[in-house]
Motif scaffolding. Structure first.
Motif, PDB file in Angstrom:
ATOM      1  N   SER A  63       1.168  -1.160  -0.064  1.00 15.55           N
ATOM      2  CA  SER A  63      -0.092  -0.571  -0.078  1.00 15.55           C
ATOM      3  C   SER A  63       1.111   0.944   0.050  1.00 15.55           C
ATOM      4  O   SER A  63       1.920   1.110   0.735  1.00 15.55           O
ATOM      5  CB  SER A  63      -1.190   0.002   0.839  1.00 15.55           C
ATOM      6  OG  SER A  63      -1.691  -1.168   1.288  1.00 15.55           O
ATOM      7  N   HIS A  72       1.623   5.143   1.625  1.00 14.95           N
ATOM      8  CA  HIS A  72       1.031   5.538   2.434  1.00 14.95           C
ATOM      9  C   HIS A  72       1.910   7.303   2.728  1.00 14.95           C
ATOM     10  O   HIS A  72       1.673   7.519   3.623  1.00 14.95           O
ATOM     11  CB  HIS A  72       1.773   4.671   4.019  1.00 14.95           C
ATOM     12  CG  HIS A  72       1.154   3.396   4.166  1.00 14.95           C
ATOM     13  ND1 HIS A  72      -0.099   2.996   4.523  1.00 14.95           N
ATOM     14  CD2 HIS A  72       2.325   2.132   3.523  1.00 14.95           C
ATOM     15  CE1 HIS A  72       0.071   1.803   4.584  1.00 14.95           C
ATOM     16  NE2 HIS A  72       1.252   1.052   4.325  1.00 14.95           N
ATOM     17  N   PRO A 108      -3.760  -0.016  -2.816  1.00 15.81           N
ATOM     18  CA  PRO A 108      -4.151   0.761  -2.152  1.00 15.81           C
ATOM     19  C   PRO A 108      -3.894   2.185  -1.824  1.00 15.81           C
ATOM     20  O   PRO A 108      -2.108   2.179  -1.049  1.00 15.81           O
ATOM     21  CB  PRO A 108      -4.594   0.127  -0.936  1.00 15.81           C
ATOM     22  CG  PRO A 108      -4.690  -1.562  -1.133  1.00 15.81           C
ATOM     23  CD  PRO A 108      -3.441  -1.027  -2.249  1.00 15.81           C
ATOM     24  N   ALA A 135      -3.402   4.670   0.963  1.00 13.88           N
ATOM     25  CA  ALA A 135      -4.205   5.075   2.018  1.00 13.88           C
ATOM     26  C   ALA A 135      -4.703   6.128   2.743  1.00 13.88           C
ATOM     27  O   ALA A 135      -5.523   6.194   3.688  1.00 13.88           O
ATOM     28  CB  ALA A 135      -3.154   4.413   3.827  1.00 13.88           C
ATOM     29  N   ALA A 136      -4.192   7.321   2.517  1.00 13.12           N
ATOM     30  CA  ALA A 136      -4.529   8.387   2.678  1.00 13.12           C
ATOM     31  C   ALA A 136      -6.570   8.461   1.981  1.00 13.12           C
ATOM     32  O   ALA A 136      -6.963   9.370   2.526  1.00 13.12           O
ATOM     33  CB  ALA A 136      -3.671   9.527   2.331  1.00 13.12           C
ATOM     34  N   ASP A 177      -8.032   5.721   0.770  1.00 17.84           N
ATOM     35  CA  ASP A 177      -8.878   4.286   1.308  1.00 17.84           C
ATOM     36  C   ASP A 177      -7.835   3.504   1.290  1.00 17.84           C
ATOM     37  O   ASP A 177      -7.057   2.501   0.568  1.00 17.84           O
ATOM     38  CB  ASP A 177      -9.802   3.715   0.111  1.00 17.84           C
ATOM     39  CG  ASP A 177     -10.753   2.538  -0.347  1.00 17.84           C
ATOM     40  OD1 ASP A 177     -10.377   1.999   0.423  1.00 17.84           O
ATOM     41  OD2 ASP A 177     -11.114   2.546  -1.056  1.00 17.84           O
ATOM     42  N   ARG A 178      -7.888   2.493   2.377  1.00 17.78           N
ATOM     43  CA  ARG A 178      -6.681   1.352   2.827  1.00 17.78           C
ATOM     44  C   ARG A 178      -7.382   0.453   3.117  1.00 17.78           C
ATOM     45  O   ARG A 178      -6.592  -0.603   2.507  1.00 17.78           O
ATOM     46  CB  ARG A 178      -7.518   1.930   4.747  1.00 17.78           C
ATOM     47  CG  ARG A 178      -6.514   3.210   5.052  1.00 17.78           C
ATOM     48  CD  ARG A 178      -6.490   2.412   6.569  1.00 17.78           C
ATOM     49  NE  ARG A 178      -5.188   4.246   7.660  1.00 17.78           N
ATOM     50  CZ  ARG A 178      -4.631   4.160   7.247  1.00 17.78           C
ATOM     51  NH1 ARG A 178      -3.799   2.744   6.767  1.00 17.78           N
ATOM     52  NH2 ARG A 178      -3.626   4.607   7.533  1.00 17.78           N
ATOM     53  N   GLU A 179      -8.185   0.507   2.205  1.00 15.02           N
ATOM     54  CA  GLU A 179      -8.987  -1.351   1.920  1.00 15.02           C
ATOM     55  C   GLU A 179      -9.166  -1.702   0.605  1.00 15.02           C
ATOM     56  O   GLU A 179      -8.580  -2.905   0.544  1.00 15.02           O
ATOM     57  CB  GLU A 179     -10.581  -1.545   2.313  1.00 15.02           C
ATOM     58  CG  GLU A 179     -10.778  -1.714   4.097  1.00 15.02           C
ATOM     59  CD  GLU A 179      -9.423  -2.105   4.802  1.00 15.02           C
ATOM     60  OE1 GLU A 179      -9.655  -3.554   4.458  1.00 15.02           O
ATOM     61  OE2 GLU A 179      -9.343  -1.377   5.593  1.00 15.02           O
ATOM     62  N   ASN A 180      -8.953  -0.857  -0.645  1.00 15.76           N
ATOM     63  CA  ASN A 180      -9.345  -0.570  -2.052  1.00 15.76           C
ATOM     64  C   ASN A 180      -8.310  -0.580  -2.809  1.00 15.76           C
ATOM     65  O   ASN A 180      -7.680   0.943  -2.459  1.00 15.76           O
ATOM     66  CB  ASN A 180     -10.480  -0.478  -2.750  1.00 15.76           C
ATOM     67  CG  ASN A 180     -11.774  -1.236  -1.754  1.00 15.76           C
ATOM     68  OD1 ASN A 180     -11.744  -2.216  -2.304  1.00 15.76           O
ATOM     69  ND2 ASN A 180     -12.586  -0.158  -1.255  1.00 15.76           N
ATOM     70  N   SER A 209     -11.499   1.420  -5.784  1.00 16.12           N
ATOM     71  CA  SER A 209     -11.449   2.275  -4.752  1.00 16.12           C
ATOM     72  C   SER A 209     -12.836   3.408  -5.450  1.00 16.12           C
ATOM     73  O   SER A 209     -12.870   3.743  -6.377  1.00 16.12           O
ATOM     74  CB  SER A 209     -10.578   2.770  -4.682  1.00 16.12           C
ATOM     75  OG  SER A 209     -11.211   3.778  -4.149  1.00 16.12           O
ATOM     76  N   ARG A 222      -6.170  -8.541  -3.426  1.00 13.99           N
ATOM     77  CA  ARG A 222      -5.740  -8.439  -1.892  1.00 13.99           C
ATOM     78  C   ARG A 222      -6.750  -9.699  -1.946  1.00 13.99           C
ATOM     79  O   ARG A 222      -7.653  -9.423  -1.036  1.00 13.99           O
ATOM     80  CB  ARG A 222      -6.536  -6.853  -1.491  1.00 13.99           C
ATOM     81  CG  ARG A 222      -6.558  -6.037  -2.239  1.00 13.99           C
ATOM     82  CD  ARG A 222      -6.435  -4.347  -1.628  1.00 13.99           C
ATOM     83  NE  ARG A 222      -5.059  -4.805  -0.363  1.00 13.99           N
ATOM     84  CZ  ARG A 222      -5.397  -3.912   0.915  1.00 13.99           C
ATOM     85  NH1 ARG A 222      -5.695  -3.729   1.173  1.00 13.99           N
ATOM     86  NH2 ARG A 222      -3.723  -4.263   1.695  1.00 13.99           N
TER      87      ARG A 222
END
Length: 334
Positions: free
Chosen positions: A198, A200, A230, A232-233, A235-238, A243, A272
């Motif tokens: 991901s 970050h 992903p 993270a800022a 959408d952390r999940e997709n 997303s 994922r």
């Protein structure tokens, strides 16, 4: 003209092949509604950022044109995409006039750079190509093994200038520029095509580095590709390519109205843990229009799965039709 979910499911897929051994798969795909193909490179060529000696020795312009002609006999408005990156991977190496080196590009005026890109794109059109998966607008100010040797600079303003000239030049020749990889991946520890990783980076830094995407949109880029991991800022999940939040940012905050292309849905950081079909459904529902997938015998089952998802309500039929319409409009040059 109206289209069935089966036809729409095929229209939204961009299958990639690293050889021309695809007629059995592609003929059926096109006959049932598909309208795109990516003539890609092998993994070793991708890693080397250069076409192999074997390909350069054996792939003439006529060799390249012949399979495209066979596909266009089935689908005359076929989208033919290649990676033709300024400073990165150039699938048409040896077949068209070279794009300028990065040093040359930075030294050229906007007009001169656009003209060099136009000349390359005109030659690509003569080969039957209609889409460049380029320019790369990511600004790398950290580490990124995935994009190493493919990006155009570390300063957003300088990259934005090259991106704008590239888009202007290639699109003046009738080639769709697919500016990638939104929203920009400045610092990734590992390659998202190999591992689930991901980004970050804080949002303010992301937006600072996103100037090249704004420049591409201002220059009229007809397509934008979202990234494979992903952010993270946002959408952390997709992954960006699946997303809804990233797609909404691109449409609303950046004002992009054109074709949204996913990155390779086979990437671990995109899947994922999901199946390819589940990932494709997520990408369509998020707002992607044209989905990049590996080509092969599995393509038919994937298409059937997407059509069934629309019929069962897992995908809104209107969303699927909207995506397919955008792809078809691109195919006819609208």
């Amino acid at each position: 003209m109206s289209f069935s979910p089966d036809q729409d499911a095929r229209a939204i897929l961009l299958p990639a092949f690293d050889t021309f051994d695809f007629m059995d798969v592609m003929a059926l795909f096109l006959e049932k509604g598909g309208c795109s193909v990516l003539l890609g490179e092998s993994r070793s060529e991708y890693v080397a950022r250069s076409m192999s000696a074997e390909r350069l020795a054996g792939e003439t312009a006529d060799v390249f044109r012949a399979p495209i002609a066979r596909l266009k006999a089935i689908c005359p408005q076929l989208i033919v995409a290649v990676d033709q990156e300024l400073g990165g991977i150039q699938r048409l190496q040896g077949l068209v006039p070279n794009l300028p080196s990065l040093d040359e590009a930075h030294a050229l005026s906007d007009e001169a750079l656009a003209e060099r890109c136009r000349v390359t794109a005109m030659a690509a059109r003569e080969l039957g190509v209609s889409m460049f998966l380029a320019p790369i607008a990511d600004v790398i100010d950290g580490q990124n093994p995935w994009l190493r040797g493919r990006t155009m600079g570390t300063y957003p303003e300088a990259v934005a200038r090259l991106v704008s000239a590239f888009v202007t030049g290639v699109q003046s020749a009738g080639i769709t520029a697919v500016t990638k990889h939104f929203p920009g991946f400045n610092d990734l520890e590992q390659d998202p095509a190999l591992v689930d990783v991901s980004l970050h980076t804080p949002l303010d830094r992301l937006l600072h580095n996103a100037l090249p995407f704004k420049a591409a949109i201002a220059a009229g880029t007809r397509a934008i590709m979202t990234g494979p991991a992903p952010v993270a800022a946002i959408d952390r999940e997709n992954a960006a390519s699946t997303s809804p939040a990233v797609m909404t940012m691109l449409r609303d905050a950046f004002g992009f109205k054109g074709l949204i292309v996913s990155d390779d849905l086979d990437a671990p950081a995109t899947m994922r843990g999901r199946s390819l079909l589940e990932t494709a459904i997520a990408a369509v529902n998020a707002g992607a229009d044209l989905l990049l997938v590996g080509g092969g015998p599995h393509l038919e089952a994937l298409c059937d799965g997407l059509a069934a998802a629309a019929q069962s309500g897992q995908i809104s039929p209107d969303r699927l039709a909207e995506a397919a319409t955008r792809v078809r409009r691109n195919a006819v040059g609208l």
